[in-house]
Design a protein around this motif. Structure first.
Motif, PDB file in Angstrom:
ATOM      1  N   THR A  28       0.846  -1.197   0.000  1.00 61.86           N
ATOM      2  CA  THR A  28       0.000   0.000   0.000  1.00 61.86           C
ATOM      3  C   THR A  28       0.882   1.248   0.000  1.00 61.86           C
ATOM      4  OG1 THR A  28      -0.133   0.072   2.423  1.00 61.86           O
ATOM      5  CG2 THR A  28      -1.834  -1.192   1.267  1.00 61.86           C
ATOM      6  N   GLU A  30       0.633   5.922  -0.967  1.00 61.87           N
ATOM      7  CA  GLU A  30      -0.036   6.994  -1.696  1.00 61.87           C
ATOM      8  C   GLU A  30       0.107   6.787  -3.206  1.00 61.87           C
ATOM      9  OE1 GLU A  30      -1.858   9.284  -0.314  1.00 61.87           O
ATOM     10  OE2 GLU A  30      -1.376   8.656   1.739  1.00 61.87           O
ATOM     11  N   THR A  31      -0.842   7.347  -3.943  1.00 63.75           N
ATOM     12  CA  THR A  31      -0.763   7.311  -5.407  1.00 63.75           C
ATOM     13  C   THR A  31       0.522   8.008  -5.867  1.00 63.75           C
ATOM     14  OG1 THR A  31      -3.163   7.351  -5.580  1.00 63.75           O
ATOM     15  CG2 THR A  31      -1.917   7.987  -7.546  1.00 63.75           C
ATOM     16  N   GLU A 474      -4.130  -3.698  -8.184  1.00 62.59           N
ATOM     17  CA  GLU A 474      -5.337  -2.884  -8.083  1.00 62.59           C
ATOM     18  C   GLU A 474      -6.523  -3.494  -8.824  1.00 62.59           C
ATOM     19  OE1 GLU A 474      -4.639   1.221  -8.941  1.00 62.59           O
ATOM     20  OE2 GLU A 474      -2.828   1.323  -7.741  1.00 62.59           O
ATOM     21  N   THR A 477     -10.339  -2.297  -7.834  1.00 65.08           N
ATOM     22  CA  THR A 477     -10.841  -0.954  -8.137  1.00 65.08           C
ATOM     23  C   THR A 477     -12.327  -1.013  -8.486  1.00 65.08           C
ATOM     24  OG1 THR A 477      -8.684  -0.270  -8.954  1.00 65.08           O
ATOM     25  CG2 THR A 477     -10.562   1.048  -9.651  1.00 65.08           C
ATOM     26  N   SER A 504      -3.189  -2.737  -3.341  1.00 62.73           N
ATOM     27  CA  SER A 504      -4.602  -2.475  -3.076  1.00 62.73           C
ATOM     28  C   SER A 504      -4.795  -1.132  -2.378  1.00 62.73           C
ATOM     29  CB  SER A 504      -5.188  -3.595  -2.212  1.00 62.73           C
ATOM     30  OG  SER A 504      -6.546  -3.351  -1.917  1.00 62.73           O
ATOM     31  N   HIS A 505      -5.978  -0.533  -2.631  1.00 60.57           N
ATOM     32  CA  HIS A 505      -6.403   0.669  -1.897  1.00 60.57           C
ATOM     33  C   HIS A 505      -7.549   0.332  -0.951  1.00 60.57           C
ATOM     34  CE1 HIS A 505      -3.858   3.469  -4.061  1.00 60.57           C
ATOM     35  NE2 HIS A 505      -4.242   2.934  -5.202  1.00 60.57           N
ATOM     36  N   MET A 547      -6.051   4.519   5.113  1.00 61.04           N
ATOM     37  CA  MET A 547      -6.736   4.049   3.902  1.00 61.04           C
ATOM     38  C   MET A 547      -8.240   4.258   4.015  1.00 61.04           C
ATOM     39  SD  MET A 547      -4.603   0.520   3.262  1.00 61.04           S
ATOM     40  CE  MET A 547      -5.384   0.049   1.715  1.00 61.04           C
ATOM     41  N   GLY A 550      -8.451   8.480   4.250  1.00 63.45           N
ATOM     42  CA  GLY A 550      -7.764   9.245   3.205  1.00 63.45           C
ATOM     43  C   GLY A 550      -7.229  10.551   3.737  1.00 63.45           C
TER      44      GLY A 550
END
Length: 573
Positions: A28, A30-31, A474, A477, A504-505, A547, A550
């Motif tokens: 995991t 941050e983008t 991912e 999604t 994964s988010h 997560m 956010g």
């Protein structure tokens, strides 16, 4: 399983070494932190397409290395034997990929240089990568027949082998028929060439082992003086007054006079007598050879000429006389085929027809097994989809027989096209809405549904594919709530049979992790780099909390994260 991954100077990664464990590892962060970059690196290690864009700015090359541990029965052993690569007793397989800033790609397996195609073969047998944009074989209709056969491998394996043995012969005969019947001009030219070659070989009057025997004779003639001198010296050392045999005779007589007084001396006397007569015989043979030995310069010239002729023919027809004689035999048969083309074509047609019908019978057997297996597969898929809240979805394996041309074999009053794995066309069909028609998998629109369908199929096929590591990038999604929890449990279920690495988010997926790794992006000395950190239990809860929100960590979200971890632990037990 993938136990160690080292990445250097790859994209924004300066240098990272990650140790992976069994079970489910979730990554995991941050983008933009570099999670997908790590998957890109693994994809390149598995033979994916490389680019200079992957090389970190200001460096000469990007290097990726992965250490895998495989079990004794793993398919990678067969591949290693095929390409002459050694695998140690502890089952270690090391894949290496280097991409230079000039676009050159260097691949190695266990230290041995290999082509990208070979690296890809190893990679595909060790790693299975799935992303939200690329679902590989599961969504490719052309691969569905392979997946169905994989699912029913135990029942199908012997039938497939029988069929392919007949099919290969059938293909060879068809190829020969086409060669003989299609191009008259080419066949006439081919006949002229073959007749010239056959005539040249016949006129040579080759004899098996002739080249070896002539080489031996030439060697003797070229070394005549050394041979003669050696025989002469040996003979005169043994024969004559005060020479070897004379002294041996004297010793033999002396020992015989004592033989009556001592049993041991009697045995020695007998052995000496035997040795004397053996050496005497050798002396006679040396004398005979010396008398027969003759140097013939004309014979040497003849041998040289003949060997030159044989060596000239070897360059055209084979490395040994035996190879050339075998070639002459083959082209004699082909000449006969071309000259009597019509009768040969007729005979070939009969053989093709018979083999084609034999292959059809074997293909029908495969077809019947697939029909039974497809019903069982559909049952399994429905059960998996039910767990993922797609209980109203309908899944079916569509098996059709490929239509053939008028020249193809006949099955049930119609011509069928034989292929390497039978005459079937297999497609996976699904509908997620009652009343809607079944469609091919890749035509299912919803991303969330696609993720669940793919996971259901992956759960089933991962038991049969034999890959050591399954990677999900991912794939969750577009889902949330109870579906997210079901996906988390399904991914964890896959990890019970194969090592799973998952980006994964979803906090539900992260909570299921046996190992949780956070990927972070850092800036140091105006350069961006990626850092990888394995988290402890407290850090896991904090990361899952982030997560969920956010945003900043709160007491409520922290408690929620702990609750998710507790639920995950209970599910695993």
């Amino acid at each position: 399983m993938l136990t160690e991954l080292s990445i250097r100077d790859f994209a924004i990664i300066d240098e990272v070494s990650i140790t992976f464990k069994e079970g489910l590892t979730v990554l995991t962060g941050e983008t933009g932190a570099g999670k997908s970059i790590i998957i890109d690196a693994i994809q390149l290690l598995a033979g994916g397409r490389g680019s200079v864009e992957f090389v970190r700015h200001g460096t000469k090359k990007a290097e990726i290395e992965g250490l895998f541990i495989v079990e004794d029965a793993h398919p990678v052993y067969k591949k290693a034997g095929q390409f002459g690569i050694d695998i140690s007793e502890d089952g270690m397989v090391v894949l290496q990929r280097t991409i230079t800033n000039q676009g050159k790609s260097i691949c190695r397996v266990n230290g041995k240089l290999v082509t990208l195609a070979i690296l890809k073969e190893f990679g595909q047998s060790l790693i299975d990568i799935h992303s939200q944009h690329e679902t590989q074989s599961l969504m490719d209709p052309d691969r569905h027949i392979e997946l169905l056969d994989l699912f029913s491998a135990e029942q199908l394996s012997s039938s497939i082998e029988d069929y392919q043995s007949v099919f290969e012969k059938y293909q060879m005969l068809n190829k020969r028929f086409k060669e003989l019947s299609e191009n008259e001009q080419e066949m006439a030219q081919r006949l002229d060439l073959l007749e010239f070659q056959f005539r040249e070989l016949q006129e040579a009057e080759l004899v098996p082992k002739e080249d070896e025997e002539l080489s031996d004779e030439r060697n003797k003639l070229m070394n005549y003086e050394k041979i003669y001198q050696g025989i002469h010296d040996a003979y005169h050392s043994l024969y004559g007054e005060q020479k070897g045999l004379d002294w041996l005779s004297h010793a033999m007589t002396s020992l015989e006079s004592t033989a009556d007084f001592d049993e041991q001396l009697s045995k020695l006397s007998e052995e000496l007598s035997n040795a004397y007569y053996v050496i005497e015989e050798i002396t006679f043979q040396l004398s005979s050879q010396m008398n027969e030995l003759e140097f013939d310069p004309e014979r040497l010239n003849q041998i040289e000429g003949r060997l030159n002729e044989i060596n000239r023919l070897k360059k055209k027809y084979g490395q040994t006389v035996e190879n050339m004689l075998e070639y002459a035999s083959r082209i004699e048969e082909e000449i006969d085929e071309i000259k009597n083309k019509d009768s040969h074509l007729h005979r070939l047609e009969q053989q093709i027809h018979e083999l084609g019908q034999d292959a059809v019978l074997d293909a029908k057997n495969i077809h019947d097994i697939r029909k039974i297996s497809s019903e069982k597969l559909a049952e399994y898929v429905h059960e998996e989809l039910k767990d993922l809240y797609l209980e109203k979805a309908a899944f079916e394996v569509d098996i059709q027989i490929k239509e053939g041309k008028s020249t193809d074999p006949v099955f049930e009053d119609r011509h069928v096209k034989l292929q390497k794995n039978g005459f079937d066309i297999v497609k996976f069909l699904i509908t997620t809405n009652p009343g809607e028609p079944l469609k091919e998998l890749h035509k299912v629109a919803s991303g969330g549904e696609m993720s669940r369908i793919m996971l259901a199929l992956k759960r089933i096929f991962s038991r049969h594919q034999g890959v050591t590591s399954v990677i999900f990038d991912e794939v969750d999604t577009g889902v949330s709530g109870r579906v997210a929890q079901a996906i988390a449990e399904k991914i964890y279920g896959i990890s019970k049979g194969s090592q799973v690495l998952c980006i994964s988010h979803l906090p539900q997926v992260a909570a299921m992790a046996d190992t949780h790794v956070r990927i972070e992006k850092q800036v140091h000395d105006d350069r961006t780099s990626t850092v990888v950190k394995e988290m402890n239990e407290e850090e896991k809860a904090e990361e899952i909390s982030r997560m969920i929100t956010g945003a900043e960590l709160t007491e409520t979200t922290f408690e929620h994260a702990k609750e998710l971890l507790a639920m995950a632990s209970k599910h695993k037990q």
